[in-house]
Each structure stands twice: as structure tokens, then as C-alpha cells.
Scaffold this active site. Structure first.
Site, PDB file in Angstrom:
ATOM      1  CE  LYS A 159       0.832  -4.742   7.451  1.00 46.33           C
ATOM      2  NZ  LYS A 159       0.249  -3.957   6.418  1.00 46.33           N
ATOM      3  NE  ARG A 182      -0.539 -14.674 -15.087  1.00 49.74           N
ATOM      4  CZ  ARG A 182      -1.187 -15.014 -16.210  1.00 49.74           C
ATOM      5  NH1 ARG A 182      -2.493 -14.859 -16.295  1.00 49.74           N
ATOM      6  NH2 ARG A 182      -0.537 -15.508 -17.245  1.00 49.74           N
ATOM      7  CE1 TYR A 228       1.136   1.473   4.978  1.00 51.85           C
ATOM      8  CE2 TYR A 228       0.172   0.797   2.895  1.00 51.85           C
ATOM      9  CZ  TYR A 228       1.242   0.829   3.765  1.00 51.85           C
ATOM     10  OH  TYR A 228       2.418   0.231   3.417  1.00 51.85           O
ATOM     11  CG  ASP A 263      -7.490  -1.108   4.366  1.00 53.36           C
ATOM     12  OD1 ASP A 263      -7.470  -2.070   5.140  1.00 53.36           O
ATOM     13  OD2 ASP A 263      -6.458  -0.592   3.885  1.00 53.36           O
TER      14      ASP A 263
HETATM   15  C1  LIG Z   1      -4.369  -0.279   6.556  1.00 56.98           C
HETATM   16  C2  LIG Z   1      -3.468  -0.860   5.518  1.00 56.98           C
HETATM   17  N1  LIG Z   1      -3.920  -1.068   4.275  1.00 56.98           N
HETATM   18  C3  LIG Z   1      -3.139  -1.580   3.304  1.00 56.98           C
HETATM   19  C4  LIG Z   1      -1.812  -1.911   3.547  1.00 56.98           C
HETATM   20  C5  LIG Z   1      -0.965  -2.465   2.421  1.00 56.98           C
HETATM   21  O1  LIG Z   1      -0.819  -3.829   2.562  1.00 56.98           O
HETATM   22  P1  LIG Z   1       0.494  -4.659   2.101  1.00 56.98           P
HETATM   23  O2  LIG Z   1       1.639  -4.112   2.862  1.00 56.98           O
HETATM   24  O3  LIG Z   1       0.117  -6.069   2.427  1.00 56.98           O
HETATM   25  O4  LIG Z   1       0.638  -4.411   0.636  1.00 56.98           O
HETATM   26  C6  LIG Z   1      -1.300  -1.728   4.827  1.00 56.98           C
HETATM   27  C7  LIG Z   1       0.118  -2.052   5.102  1.00 56.98           C
HETATM   28  O5  LIG Z   1       0.706  -1.605   6.054  1.00 56.98           O
HETATM   29  C8  LIG Z   1      -2.139  -1.176   5.840  1.00 56.98           C
HETATM   30  O6  LIG Z   1      -1.678  -0.953   7.085  1.00 56.98           O
END
Ligand SMILES: Cc1ncc(COP(=O)(O)O)c(C=O)c1O
Length: 358
Positions: A174, A25, A77, A149
Site C-alpha cells: 500500500k 530465502r 481487514y 497493523d
Molecule cells: C490493513 C491491511 N492489512 C493487511 C493487508 C494484507 O496485505 P497484502 O495484501 O499485502 O497481503 C491489507 C491488504 O489490503 C490491508 O489493507
């Protein structure tokens, strides 16, 4: 190739006598290799890998104290929105959502409790583009942290730390992973004190990713630049195809000259990415569902950024956790369809959209 250290613990010669790793961890050599790679591609000093993008965001918000306030974008998101509103508001952290493409809208929400600007650009799914340098100037003036992000753009297209951000975050699930076969999150920072706080939270809360997923993300990153180039090319061709289609009302893609933030996109991004959204003319919730059901090359699925093209219906899928009234204010209407354009032969992708529209 980096070995996959499939271990939870490490032999010690004497209590405390270890070779840098005690327990997985706190640290695992495969994860360390990924964290170094993440830092390197984002032009940062310190990388942290998490079990998911949301686990990475969770660590950032835990830097805050009750009473602190965060300003974020109103077409965020859905999962980030849910984490902010349904998890952290309970702990008296307050979130404001504004159209951040208008920098003055951010400024109007700043008060003495504001601690963090949370930027997502391009936004999901409306493809608004937020000016990172302008947000960074505002953050510096008011001594706020700026987190970006960077999931949609990836460091191939934009590097937020170079534009003044303090924290860059990824859903590595992604484009960084790139093959829709893992769930991983990432943070990269330059400031050592901030890094120490985040490493502490990563270990204390424990949302770390395992060695196999670290290995797979590392493998994905090796081809990021080649994939992104093709994602961008294919997405441009599809944006142009849809834009000239008589059944389409509007295509949201920052590469169009009449996109409201096109100039900012052109300045801060190398190309316009692999994502777009659109609304068919006179479309309803049912029409949108029928359209995504009839696609054959695009897979109807959550997520984005993999080599295979995906289609989604934000109102019922990624953004279902945002109340209808709230999401429609930012343009996420019932007829909106989002495409994650993959790296297949673009003629096959256009033929698929064509048959679904006919
Ligand atoms: C722009 C964006 N930020 C954060 C996330 C969250 O990531 P995760 O699904 O890996 O937890 C996503 C997921 O779709 C996303 O599209």
C-alpha cells in the site's frame, strides 16, 4: 542506488566460507537494505520483509501455540480475518473480535490463554481509531504481545513502537510501496529475542519477498513523506466535500470533530490519512455498485495507498470473506463505499465524485 541482487545463491570459497549470504530465502542484500529501511522509518531495531502483508501476519501468528488466544478488532481487514478464522483456528488458536476503540471491550476478553492483541488503526474500512498507548498499557499489565497493523497510517502519521507496541506490521503493498506495482509485507520489532523468533519463522516458512520487489519498495519509501502529505490534504478536501453533499448520509473520516475517536486520532496521528468511507442516503447494494462503476478518475479496484485514487465496495470486494451478518455488525453495510484518495489534482477528484453522484 542499492543493487538488485537477482540471485538465489552465493559462491562460497570453502564450505561455510561465505560473505554473510548463503541462500536468498535466508537473506538477500537487497532485502536486507529494505529491512534496514523498514526498521529505521518505524523507529525499530529489526525489520523483516515478506512476500505480502498476509505472509507477515502469518509469521506473527506462528509465534503462538495451540490453545493460545488472540483479541482483535471487529472491523479488521477481511484477509486478516480470513487468515485467523480459516487457517489458524484449525490449529486450535482462538480469535476474539471486539470493537477495540473501546479499551474495556478488549479487557473483557482477556483470560489466562490470551497471548496477543492484534490492533489495526485506523480500521479498514470503518476508519475507527484505536488508542495504541492504552492498548499497550493493557498488554503490559497482562504480559501480552501487542501487534499493530500500521498499513493505513504509515510511520509518517504514527509510530506504534514509540507508543509501546511490540510488533508493527505493514502491507507494504500500500503506502510504503506507494505505486500499486508490488506486493510486499513487513514487520518491525525492537526486542532481539522476538526478532530472532520472527527471523527463524521467516526463513523456516519461506514467505520472503524477492530482490526486485525489495528494490521497488525501497524506492517508494523515499517519497513516502511527500506522498502522505498530499494524500492527507486531498482526503481532507474530499471528506469535507462529501460531508456537505445533500446525497451523502455519512462520511467516516477521523479528522471530523464528531468522529467518535477524533481525540485519540489527534493525539496519536500527525494527520488523518488518505482513506475514507461513506454511505449515500438511502443507498442499496445496487446503488453502490452503480456509483463505483460510473467513476472515471477513481479506478474501481482492490487495494489502496497508491498515487492513483481507487474506489472500492467493501461488501463485495475487500470484506466479502466476512459473513454479511458479521460485517454489518461493525458497519460494513451493502451501501458502503471506500476511497483511497491519491495524489492527483484534488479538483479532478471532486469533479469525478460529483458526476458519479449526479
Ligand atoms: C490493513 C491491511 N492489512 C493487511 C493487508 C494484507 O496485505 P497484502 O495484501 O499485502 O497481503 C491489507 C491488504 O489490503 C490491508 O489493507
Amino acid at each position: 542506488m542499492p543493487p538488485i541482487y537477482q540471485t538465489s545463491t552465493y559462491a562460497q570459497t570453502t564450505p561455510g566460507g561465505h560473505q554473510g549470504y548463503e541462500y536468498s530465502r535466508s537473506g538477500n542484500p537487497t532485502r536486507t537494505a529494505l529491512e534496514r529501511s523498514l526498521a529505521s522509518i518505524e523507529n525499530g531495531q529489526f525489520g523483516l520483509a515478506f512476500a505480502s502483508g498476509l505472509a507477515a501476519i502469518d509469521a506473527v501468528i506462528k509465534l503462538l501455540d495451540p490453545g493460545d488466544e488472540v483479541i482483535s478488532t471487529n472491523d479488521l481487514y477481511g484477509g486478516s480475518y480470513r487468515l485467523f478464522r480459516q487457517v489458524f483456528e484449525k490449529y486450535s488458536i482462538k480469535f476474539h473480535f471486539v470493537g477495540m476503540q473501546d479499551i474495556s471491550a478488549i479487557a473483557s476478553k482477556i483470560n489466562q490463554n490470551t497471548k496477543l492483541l492484534w490492533v489495526e488503526t485506523p480500521t479498514n474500512p470503518m476508519m475507527n481509531v484505536i488508542d495504541i498507548e492504552a492498548a499497550s498499557q493493557l498488554a503490559k499489565k497482562h504480559k501480552l504481545l501487542l501487534a499493530v497493523d500500521n498499513t493505513f497510517a504509515t510511520p509518517y502519521l504514527q509510530r506504534p513502537l514509540d507508543m509501546g507496541a511490540d510488533i508493527v506490521m505493514h502491507s507494504a503493498t500500500k503506502y510504503l510501496g506507494g505505486h500499486s506495482d508490488l506486493v510486499v509485507g513487513a514487520l518491525v520489532v525492537n526486542d532481539e529475542k522476538l526478532a530472532e523468533k520472527l527471523y527463524f519463522l521467516q526463513n523456516a516458512s519461506g514467505g520472503v519477498c524477492g530482490p526486485m520487489d525489495s528494490f521497488l519498495t525501497l524506492r517508494g519509501i523515499k517519497t513516502l513523506h511527500v506522498r502522505m502529505q498530499r494524500h492527507c490534504e486531498n482526503c481532507r478536501a474530499i471528506a469535507e466535500y462529501l460531508n456537505s453533499h445533500p446525497k451523502i448520509e455519512k462520511v467516516f473520516w477521523p479528522g471530523f470533530e464528531d468522529h467518535p475517536n477524533h481525540n485519540v486520532a489527534q493525539r496519536q496521528m500527525k494527520d488523518f490519512g488518505g482513506m475514507l468511507s461513506f454511505t449515500p442516503k438511502g443507498g442499496s447494494y445496487e446503488d453502490a455498485v452503480k456509483f463505483v462503476e460510473s467513476l472515471q478518475v477513481f479506478t474501481l479496484a482492490e487495494s489502496l495507498g497508491g498515487v492513483e485514487s481507487l474506489a472500492g465496495h467493501p461488501a463485495s470486494m475487500t470484506h466479502a470473506s466476512i459473513p454479511k451478518e458479521e460485517r454489518e455488525k461493525s458497519g460494513v453495510v451493502d451501501s458502503l463505499i471506500r476511497l483511497s484518495v491519491g495524489i492527483e489534482d484534488v479538483d479532478d477528484l471532486i469533479a469525478d465524485l460529483d458526476q458519479a453522484l449526479s
